[in-house]
Design a protein around this motif. Structure first.
Motif, PDB file in Angstrom:
ATOM      1  N   ALA A   1       0.834  -1.193   0.000  1.00  0.00           N
ATOM      2  CA  ALA A   1       0.000   0.000   0.000  1.00  0.00           C
ATOM      3  C   ALA A   1       0.873   1.249   0.000  1.00  0.00           C
ATOM      4  N   LEU A   2       2.075   1.143   0.524  1.00  0.00           N
ATOM      5  CA  LEU A   2       2.948   2.323   0.581  1.00  0.00           C
ATOM      6  C   LEU A   2       3.501   2.695  -0.793  1.00  0.00           C
ATOM      7  N   ASN A   3       3.414   1.761  -1.751  1.00  0.00           N
ATOM      8  CA  ASN A   3       3.902   2.090  -3.090  1.00  0.00           C
ATOM      9  C   ASN A   3       2.911   2.931  -3.883  1.00  0.00           C
TER      10      ASN A   3
ATOM     11  N   LEU B   1      -4.735  13.502  -0.475  1.00  0.00           N
ATOM     12  CA  LEU B   1      -3.778  12.603  -1.109  1.00  0.00           C
ATOM     13  C   LEU B   1      -2.650  12.392  -0.115  1.00  0.00           C
ATOM     14  N   VAL B   2      -2.421  11.145   0.263  1.00  0.00           N
ATOM     15  CA  VAL B   2      -1.418  10.866   1.286  1.00  0.00           C
ATOM     16  C   VAL B   2      -0.422   9.839   0.753  1.00  0.00           C
TER      17      VAL B   2
ATOM     18  N   ASN C   1      -3.935  -2.430   3.333  1.00  0.00           N
ATOM     19  CA  ASN C   1      -4.353  -1.325   4.163  1.00  0.00           C
ATOM     20  C   ASN C   1      -3.279  -0.259   4.236  1.00  0.00           C
ATOM     21  N   PHE C   2      -3.678   0.934   3.971  1.00  0.00           N
ATOM     22  CA  PHE C   2      -2.775   2.053   4.173  1.00  0.00           C
ATOM     23  C   PHE C   2      -2.725   2.302   5.674  1.00  0.00           C
ATOM     24  N   PRO C   3      -1.536   2.548   6.214  1.00  0.00           N
ATOM     25  CA  PRO C   3      -1.470   2.721   7.677  1.00  0.00           C
ATOM     26  C   PRO C   3      -2.349   3.878   8.141  1.00  0.00           C
TER      27      PRO C   3
END
Lengths: 368, 370
Positions: free
Chosen positions: A153-155, A168-169, A243-245
């Motif tokens: 998800a971090l990519n 936008l995160v 899941n995005f943190p």
């Protein structure tokens, strides 16, 4: 198929479309673009099976509708190098003839029926955004996304829609950027309060769309895909699973030490103080003095650097270490002449704010 | 093609079908069994079924409809949600341009084509299927990198590992997957299939038997034979030489075998451009050893149970000569020597040395009477 193209329009379209063509792929057909001529207009398609794009060109004369799939790199090279104003393209049975005033090319293509489908944009938009605002938001978030993290998800970049705002995160675990973008209208029910993670490639592609300040981006969610339409361009993309943190917990809200700093001068100071960093000691030290801010670095084998920036403030003295690259990354996308830097203890992250929409959380480095 | 057209693997398919009916299909499978018995075929058809938009269900046998968009794309080899993983993908990895095709499954392929693709949701169907061929070539680090995904893939994801040597997989890998065994294929079916290729009857029979239930291998050999690789001729000469083989011939024969391997491999490489050349040379070398084993095996059969059918029935006289020279026990010993050489082929040993050593070993005892 028989079409006369305005070369500049075709070149512009190809420049955007070919950025979706994968550079390495085991499926040769994906290295091609598909060109479909309708009665009056032409669409160019490209996809890497995750991100798809299609570009409408209206500056054409269609003499005979049709369909052709030809190698993207060859076509764009031909179009780029040509000097003619008009290029004629004629295609049948897998070969494509491109004719200019003094030139003639025959390019071998592939079966159009085997090209994977690239979705178009039909129906109502779920959200609408001004393109220029969205592109600013992308610029202010995308750079912080992880490049090759195993936490998938971090990519990507998180799209969080709340009310009439889109956040936008992006984060790679060491820094986090959040940019807020205003929506033009209230979001559709289907997408309200949803959290979508969009691949970085899609975001980069969106950022490349040539913009005029009135362009509107329409976004729609279909199954597992997000479809984004803007003027002549439709981009479709798979979403990233995972899941995005919970990033809200990371953004500190209890800080009391707040400095308002000039963007340009700080960027210059950070760059200069980083000149003597080395492999072993990559960080720079930020010391808040009584009437100034001192950026310094010390590396045992190269030497040390110190840049002093006079600043009026009422903050107690503190020393904290940061990665200069991560610091500059944020300063580069700040559009306001001044920004806020909030600090607490040296072991807690620094917080950079610019305007109401941009927040950047930067983890400190232990220089001890 | 669909699942019901797969033959001789009823048990494996039955397990898969039952799991599907009970809605308990595993997210990761290991299909294990000898080479060329239909593991890849089954995996592909299973994938086609899972991706199909209107699966059919006749007599509780779920199958793909063969007509929907998904099935057609699948047959054309361009389904966006079907990801075959094979080691030759290395040339499409980030800095793979300059790399030659490796012997092991490179970790870069696993990372870029499997691990990096898993998190993207499927495009067309409800599932995303990954089929890893030659999973026995995954080294420990590749397998370790896979563990997290095998343990807990996203719900839309199914991973199938195809493996000929289950012992090469780590226990941690095995415990995360459901293992399904594939057995050898009936010889008569192989003969039937080879006949369709137009191969001469005596060659058909020999290759079918030599393949020992591996239809894929038999078909490959038939293809080579039809492309004039002279495999059958090589076999005849090899058995001739073995029948009157003497210690002094060892080096010469090894040289001859080396040359035969080279010429056969050259034909094979032309036929199959996507497979790495090292692999093809090894496979060719293995065929030669298989032929030697078959001769020794025949010699045993001849002296113990002469009524049983043998591999080299076309060269019965030569086999009898061989049987006279080797008692069954000794032949069995030689066979185990052959299998040892077979393992060396996998282990990067110089091929000519392998054959020299093997032939010297075959002759070294004075029980070979002249």
């Amino acid at each position: 198929m028989k079409v006369n193209f305005n070369r500049t329009a075709l070149a512009d379209a190809l420049a955007l479309v070919t950025s979706a063509v994968p550079s390495r792929t085991p499926k040769p057909i994906l290295k091609c673009v598909r060109i479909t001529a309708d009665k009056k207009e032409v669409r160019i398609y490209a996809t890497d099976l995750e991100v798809g794009i299609n570009h409408l060109i209206t500056e054409v004369q269609v003499e005979q509708p049709g369909d052709i799939v030809i190698p993207a790199d060859r076509l764009s090279a031909i179009v780029r190098e040509s000097v003619d104003e008009v290029l004629a393209m004629q295609a049948d049975e897998g070969t494509c003839q491109i004719t200019g005033a003094d030139s003639h090319f025959t390019v071998y293509g592939q079966q159009a029926s085997q090209y994977p489908a690239v979705p178009g944009f039909d129906g109502e938009a779920d959200i609408e955004i001004n393109l220029e605002n969205l592109q600013l938001g992308i610029e202010q978030s995308l750079f912080a996304a992880a490049k090759e993290s195993t936490r998938y998800a971090l990519n990507g970049v998180l799209w969080e829609i709340k009310g009439k705002k889109l956040s936008l995160v992006a984060t790679d675990g060491r820094r986090l950027a959040r940019a807020k973008v205003n929506l033009l209208s209230a979001p559709g029910e289907k997408i309200e309060a949803k959290k979508l993670v969009i691949p970085a490639k899609t975001m980069a592609l969106l950022d490349k769309i040539g913009s005029s300040d009135k362009d509107v981006v329409a976004v729609k969610l279909v199954d597992n895909q997000i479809i984004i339409s803007c003027e002549n361009v439709v981009i479709s993309s798979n979403l990233i699973e995972g899941n995005f943190p919970k990033y809200e917990d990371i953004i500190p809200s209890d800080y009391t030490k707040k400095l308002t700093l000039p963007t340009e001068a700080v960027a210059s100071a950070v760059r200069r103080s980083a000149l003597l960093t080395s492999e072993e000691s990559r960080g720079i030290k930020l010391s808040v003095g009584k009437k100034s801010l001192i950026f310094s670095c010390r590396a045992p084998e190269t030497g040390d650097a110190q840049i002093e920036l006079p600043v009026e403030h009422k903050v107690e003295p503190i020393e904290i270490g940061f990665s200069p690259q991560f610091f500059i990354d944020a300063l580069r996308v700040i559009k306001t002449p001044e920004f806020d830097l909030e600090l607490d203890q040296p072991d807690r992250p620094g917080l950079i704010k610019s305007g109401a929409n941009f927040i950047y959380v930067l983890m400190p480095i232990n220089l001890g | 093609m669909s699942l019901k057209e797969i033959f001789c693997q009823d048990k494996a398919i039955d397990i898969l079908q039952k799991a599907l009916v009970a809605d308990k299909a595993a997210h990761a499978y290991i299909f294990t069994g000898p080479e060329g018995v239909g593991k890849l075929k089954t995996a592909k058809q299973r994938a086609k079924l899972l991706l199909c938009k209107n699966p059919t269900n006749e007599n509780n046998f779920a199958d793909s409809c063969d007509s929907c968009e998904s099935c057609q794309l699948f047959d054309a080899g361009s389904h966006p949600d079907f990801n075959p993983i094979y080691k030759e993908l290395i040339q499409f990895t980030k800095d793979g341009k300059t790399k030659t095709t490796p012997v092991d499954m490179p970790i870069d392929v696993i990372r870029e084509f499997l691990i990096a693709k898993v998190p993207t949701k499927p495009t067309l169907s409800k599932k995303r299927i990954f089929v890893v061929t030659e999973a026995e070539k995954l080294n420990a680090s590749s397998q370790n990198s896979l563990l997290k995904i095998l343990e807990e893939p996203p719900e839309y994801c199914t991973i199938i590992l195809l493996c000929t040597r289950l012992e090469k997989l780590l226990p941690t890998t095995k415990s995360r997957c459901q293992t399904i065994r594939f057995g050898p294929i009936d010889e008569n079916i192989i003969i039937e299939k080879l006949k369709q290729t137009g191969l001469a009857p005596e060659k058909t029979e020999y290759f079918a038997r030599l393949a020992q239930g591996s239809l894929g291998q038999a078909e490959q050999w038939a293809k080579l034979e039809l492309a004039e690789a002279n495999l059958y001729e090589t076999k005849k000469q090899l058995i001739d030489s073995l029948a009157q083989y003497q210690y002094a011939d060892a080096l010469e024969l090894a040289q001859w075998i080396s040359n035969q391997i080279k010429s056969t491999a050259a034909v094979w490489i032309k036929l199959d451009e996507n497979t790495s050349t090292t692999d093809i040379k090894r496979r060719t070398a293995k065929i030669i050893i298989q032929i030697i084993i078959s001769a020794l095996h025949d010699a045993m059969t001849c002296s113990v149970t002469p009524q049983k059918p043998i591999f080299n029935s076309d060269q019965l006289q030569k086999i009898k000569i061989l049987a006279n020279r080797l008692d069954p026990e000794l032949a069995a010993e030689k066979i185990s020597v052959c299998y040892k050489s077979m393992r060396w082929i996998e282990a990067n040993v110089n091929e000519k040395l392998i054959f020299e050593q093997l032939l010297l070993n075959l002759a070294v005892s004075d029980t070979i009477k002249l």
